[in-house]
Each structure stands twice: as structure tokens, then as C-alpha cells.
Motif scaffolding. Structure first.
Motif, PDB file in Angstrom:
ATOM      1  N   THR A 155      41.976  48.339  45.077  1.00  0.00           N
ATOM      2  CA  THR A 155      43.157  48.732  45.852  1.00  0.00           C
ATOM      3  C   THR A 155      44.034  47.556  46.237  1.00  0.00           C
ATOM      4  O   THR A 155      45.064  47.734  46.878  1.00  0.00           O
ATOM      5  CB  THR A 155      42.726  49.468  47.141  1.00  0.00           C
ATOM      6  N   GLU A 156      43.637  46.339  45.862  1.00  0.00           N
ATOM      7  CA  GLU A 156      44.478  45.174  46.107  1.00  0.00           C
ATOM      8  C   GLU A 156      44.143  44.086  45.098  1.00  0.00           C
ATOM      9  O   GLU A 156      43.096  44.115  44.453  1.00  0.00           O
ATOM     10  CB  GLU A 156      44.305  44.630  47.526  1.00  0.00           C
ATOM     11  N   CYS A 157      45.058  43.143  44.956  1.00  0.00           N
ATOM     12  CA  CYS A 157      44.835  41.992  44.073  1.00  0.00           C
ATOM     13  C   CYS A 157      44.101  40.894  44.829  1.00  0.00           C
ATOM     14  O   CYS A 157      44.085  40.864  46.059  1.00  0.00           O
ATOM     15  CB  CYS A 157      46.171  41.442  43.571  1.00  0.00           C
ATOM     16  N   SER A 158      43.524  39.978  44.090  1.00  0.00           N
ATOM     17  CA  SER A 158      42.913  38.797  44.701  1.00  0.00           C
ATOM     18  C   SER A 158      43.014  37.620  43.749  1.00  0.00           C
ATOM     19  O   SER A 158      43.055  37.790  42.529  1.00  0.00           O
ATOM     20  CB  SER A 158      41.447  39.059  45.063  1.00  0.00           C
ATOM     21  N   MET A 299      46.354  28.490  43.243  1.00  0.00           N
ATOM     22  CA  MET A 299      45.844  29.701  43.864  1.00  0.00           C
ATOM     23  C   MET A 299      46.916  30.354  44.740  1.00  0.00           C
ATOM     24  O   MET A 299      47.160  31.565  44.666  1.00  0.00           O
ATOM     25  CB  MET A 299      44.610  29.373  44.707  1.00  0.00           C
ATOM     26  N   GLY A 300      47.580  29.547  45.580  1.00  0.00           N
ATOM     27  CA  GLY A 300      48.626  30.079  46.442  1.00  0.00           C
ATOM     28  C   GLY A 300      49.795  30.638  45.664  1.00  0.00           C
ATOM     29  O   GLY A 300      50.326  31.708  45.988  1.00  0.00           O
ATOM     30  N   ALA A 301      50.202  29.913  44.624  1.00  0.00           N
ATOM     31  CA  ALA A 301      51.348  30.358  43.822  1.00  0.00           C
ATOM     32  C   ALA A 301      51.039  31.650  43.082  1.00  0.00           C
ATOM     33  O   ALA A 301      51.857  32.582  43.054  1.00  0.00           O
ATOM     34  CB  ALA A 301      51.742  29.260  42.829  1.00  0.00           C
ATOM     35  N   MET A 302      49.845  31.740  42.491  1.00  0.00           N
ATOM     36  CA  MET A 302      49.488  32.945  41.739  1.00  0.00           C
ATOM     37  C   MET A 302      49.380  34.155  42.660  1.00  0.00           C
ATOM     38  O   MET A 302      49.802  35.264  42.308  1.00  0.00           O
ATOM     39  CB  MET A 302      48.182  32.730  40.981  1.00  0.00           C
ATOM     40  N   ALA A 303      48.823  33.941  43.859  1.00  0.00           N
ATOM     41  CA  ALA A 303      48.707  35.047  44.809  1.00  0.00           C
ATOM     42  C   ALA A 303      50.084  35.550  45.211  1.00  0.00           C
ATOM     43  O   ALA A 303      50.327  36.760  45.286  1.00  0.00           O
ATOM     44  CB  ALA A 303      47.916  34.593  46.035  1.00  0.00           C
ATOM     45  N   ALA A 304      51.003  34.617  45.469  1.00  0.00           N
ATOM     46  CA  ALA A 304      52.365  35.020  45.849  1.00  0.00           C
ATOM     47  C   ALA A 304      53.052  35.760  44.709  1.00  0.00           C
ATOM     48  O   ALA A 304      53.770  36.744  44.931  1.00  0.00           O
ATOM     49  CB  ALA A 304      53.175  33.787  46.259  1.00  0.00           C
ATOM     50  N   GLU A 305      52.833  35.302  43.480  1.00  0.00           N
ATOM     51  CA  GLU A 305      53.455  35.965  42.336  1.00  0.00           C
ATOM     52  C   GLU A 305      52.926  37.388  42.153  1.00  0.00           C
ATOM     53  O   GLU A 305      53.686  38.308  41.830  1.00  0.00           O
ATOM     54  CB  GLU A 305      53.215  35.132  41.074  1.00  0.00           C
ATOM     55  N   LEU A 306      51.630  37.584  42.365  1.00  0.00           N
ATOM     56  CA  LEU A 306      51.065  38.937  42.283  1.00  0.00           C
ATOM     57  C   LEU A 306      51.652  39.841  43.367  1.00  0.00           C
ATOM     58  O   LEU A 306      51.958  41.010  43.124  1.00  0.00           O
ATOM     59  CB  LEU A 306      49.539  38.881  42.425  1.00  0.00           C
ATOM     60  N   LEU A 307      51.823  39.276  44.568  1.00  0.00           N
ATOM     61  CA  LEU A 307      52.394  40.059  45.661  1.00  0.00           C
ATOM     62  C   LEU A 307      53.847  40.420  45.368  1.00  0.00           C
ATOM     63  O   LEU A 307      54.283  41.559  45.578  1.00  0.00           O
ATOM     64  CB  LEU A 307      52.297  39.273  46.963  1.00  0.00           C
ATOM     65  N   ASP A 321      49.302  47.330  38.538  1.00  0.00           N
ATOM     66  CA  ASP A 321      47.884  47.219  38.199  1.00  0.00           C
ATOM     67  C   ASP A 321      47.275  46.068  39.005  1.00  0.00           C
ATOM     68  O   ASP A 321      47.638  44.895  38.802  1.00  0.00           O
ATOM     69  CB  ASP A 321      47.698  46.950  36.703  1.00  0.00           C
ATOM     70  N   HIS A 322      46.384  46.409  39.927  1.00  0.00           N
ATOM     71  CA  HIS A 322      45.750  45.370  40.744  1.00  0.00           C
ATOM     72  C   HIS A 322      44.810  44.529  39.880  1.00  0.00           C
ATOM     73  O   HIS A 322      44.054  45.052  39.071  1.00  0.00           O
ATOM     74  CB  HIS A 322      44.977  46.007  41.901  1.00  0.00           C
ATOM     75  N   ARG A 323      44.891  43.222  40.091  1.00  0.00           N
ATOM     76  CA  ARG A 323      44.105  42.301  39.275  1.00  0.00           C
ATOM     77  C   ARG A 323      43.281  41.362  40.154  1.00  0.00           C
ATOM     78  O   ARG A 323      43.711  40.962  41.230  1.00  0.00           O
ATOM     79  CB  ARG A 323      45.016  41.477  38.353  1.00  0.00           C
TER      80      ARG A 323
END
Length: 341
Positions: A155-158, A299-307, A321-323
Motif C-alpha cells: 500500500t506504499e512505496c519504500s 535514497m532520499g532522492a529516489m524516495a522523493a521521486e517515487l512520491l 504501482d507501489h515499489r
């Protein structure tokens, strides 16, 4: 109390309608050059600043992304914030950075603040091991991405690092150097990262044919230098002191290093030390610290991009699609562990 200059004040000063001022601010090409110049002059003269909160209420979308981390005193999370801020800025957003101080109570308060501020989304490193704070936050229907923690559901990305692999890297290195008795300064046992790094350490011992009790755990309440110094004092008091120590992060390792220096214990000759995170201070320590490097900025950049990807699909007929992105750690060997037994 000073009067706050509003859009009506600008319209009155420029001799135009409120709608014309709004067009100058939001759609300047739709306003005649002479009128536009008169409005801009009034804005400059009066010092008008548009209300971003009011604009967000009308639009229903915030230009702020929340970031809630465990400890902003830890340079690792500063680097995570740098990566997130870089990605957010590229999308025209700002980042509201908050520090839970590893407290579930403070985490709950900040999550409520994010909901009140109607942030675009949240990047979160959870402090509450029970997951209750996250479950309570879900009702606000604000997208969030877990950082430095693997999402257990779909239900969420990480975005995280393989901490089991990282713990194994650290202890395998010490075993290869000849150590057969290793301490693990672990931090709060409720944190997944702490447990995963311990699992990796035990895996490395098993690979080498060593029993689990070759790893002696020294838990701490916090993940900071002071807790590391306290763990170092406890380590010095052990009758059968291990010859090496693996710490759950670099701040703990630097605290242990300080305790050894104060007691006249040589590092690495009398005690080898390995940390985790590879913060900037690790290489600059009095004895440069061997550490397991996490790609914190990435890690921070990828998380922000997913959000951002998820929030851009809101209101459309497309689904997100949550990844679960798991990055690989890297062992960086320095002098603190370079001695053979």
C-alpha cells in the motif's frame, strides 16, 4: 499590529480590479503591458507577498513535501534530506523537514501537523515499531513513502538499504581479520534496522562456523555518540572483552572510539571498530573509521521521486504501482579495523 498587505490593497493602489491583480500574478501575458507595469509597481511599493496557503486551499494541492526522520543530529539523515530536497526542488516543491527524535509520540504529532498543512506527501522513517502511527495517518489519504525501512505491504512505496547484507559485510570483514569474539553495539532493539544488521552479523558468523554467542550484544537507548561512549564504558568493564566491535551506526562507533581513547585502549591494535552509514565524520575521525556505506543522498532522492510520481497520478485514471526499492551497501575499510589477530 501591522496591517498585512492583501490583494485588495494592491488593486486599490493600482486602480484596477482584484481580478486584474490576480491575472498579473498568475497569468501576466493576459494583461496589457501598461496595466501590468502599474500593478507590479504597486506590488513592489506595498511589499505585497501572495498567500501561498490560500492559493493551496483553492487549488487543493500543496507545494510542500514532508520529511520526518529519526534524528537530524545524525549526518546520515542530513544526506537523506539533501537528496529529497534536490528532487523536490526540481519539481518546484519545497521540503518541510521534521525530527521525531526516535520518539513515537513526537512522530505522531508531526504526522498530524503534516495532515493539518495538507502537504503533497510525506517521506517517513518510522520511529513507532508498532505501526500505529502510520495506520492513523492513512485515514488522511496523503501519499507517503517509507525511507530506510522496507514496506511490509503493497500500500506504499519504500526505499531502503539491505541491512542484513550490510551487517554481514561488517562482521565478515572482522572474522576474516581473525576476530572470534565480537561485540554488537546495537541501539534501540525496536528499530528494524538494528534487528536486520544483527541478523546479518549472525549470518556472517554462521558462514564462518562460529556460534551465535560469538556476538555479544550491547543495546543502547539511542543511536548517538553519548550512547556509544556509554556502551564503550560497558565494553571496558567486561571480564572477557571482545577483540572487535560492530556498531549499528557511525555515531555509536565514534562514541566507542572516544571511550577507548580516554581509557588508553588502542584502536585497532587492542580493539577493532566497524561502524555503519559512512557519514562524513567517519573518515575524519582520530582513527579513520571502517564503515558500511549507505547511499543516503540517493535514497532520499529516489524516495522523493517515487512520491512525486504517485502524487502526479492523483485525480487521473492511471494507478500508481507501489515499489520496494532495496539498495546495496558497501564496506569502506579504514584504519579502525586494520589489524590481524
Amino acid at each position: 499590529m501591522a496591517h498585512s498587505v492583501g490583494i485588495k490593497d494592491v488593486a486599490r493602489a493600482a486602480g484596477v480590479s482584484v481580478g486584474t491583480v490576480s491575472n498579473v500574478i498568475n497569468r501576466p501575458d493576459s494583461v496589457a503591458a501598461e496595466t501590468r507595469a502599474r500593478v507590479l509597481s504597486a506590488i513592489d511599493r506595498l511589499g505585497y507577498v501572495r498567500s501561498e496557503s490560500a492559493r493551496q486551499l483553492r487549488a487543493g494541492r500543496s507545494r510542500i513535501m514532508g520529511l520526518l526522520v529519526l534524528d537530524m543530529g545524525n549526518p546520515f539523515f542530513v544526506d537523506v534530506a539533501r537528496g529529497a530536497e534536490r528532487a523536490a526542488r526540481g519539481a518546484g516543491l519545497g521540503v518541510m523537514v521534521c525530527n521525531s527524535a526516535q520518539s513515537p509520540g513526537e512522530e505522531a504529532e508531526y504526522l498530524s501537523l503534516f495532515a493539518e498543512q495538507r502537504v503533497r506527501g510525506v517521506l517517513l522513517t518510522p520511529a513507532d515499531a508498532t505501526g500505529r502511527n502510520i495506520e492513523a495517518f492513512r485515514r488522511h489519504r496523503i501519499p507517503f513513502v517509507l525511507v530506510d525501512r522496507v514496506a511490509e505491504g503493497a500500500t506504499e512505496c519504500s526505499v531502503s538499504v539491505d541491512d542484513v547484507a550490510g551487517g554481514a559485510l561488517a562482521v565478515r570483514h572482522l572474522v576474516d581479520a581473525g576476530h572470534r569474539s565480537i561485540a554488537y553495539v546495537s541501539g534501540p532493539p525496536g528499530l528494524n534496522q538494528v534487528r536486520d544488521r544483527r541478523t546479518g552479523a549472525l549470518n556472517a558468523l554462521a558462514e564462518a562456523g562460529l556460534p551465535p554467542d560469538a556476538l555479544r550484544e550491547l543495546p543502547t537507548e539511542r543511536l548517538d555518540v553519548a550512547a556509544g561512549r556509554d556502551a564503550g564504558a560497558r565494553l571496558l568493564g567486561l571480564a572477557d572483552r571482545p577483540t572487535a566491535v560492530f556498531c549499528a551506526n557511525d555515531l555509536l562507533a565514534l562514541g566507542v572510539l572516544q571511550a577507548m581513547y580516554a581509557a588508553g585502549v588502542g584502536v585497532p591494535d587492542d580493539l577493532a571498530i566497524v561502524g555503519y552509514d559512512d557519514i562524513e565524520f567517519a573518515a575524519a575521525a582520530a582513527v579513520p573509521l571502517t564503515s558500511v556505506r549507505q547511499p543516503a543522498v540517493t535514497m532520499g532522492a529516489m524516495a522523493a521521486e517515487l512520491l512525486l510520481e504517485e502524487t502526479e497520478l492523483e485525480g487521473t485514471d492511471r494507478t500508481h504501482d507501489h515499489r520496494r526499492v532495496v539498495l546495496q551497501p558497501e564496506l569502506v575499510v579504514r584504519r579502525s579495523s586494520l589489524t590481524a589477530r
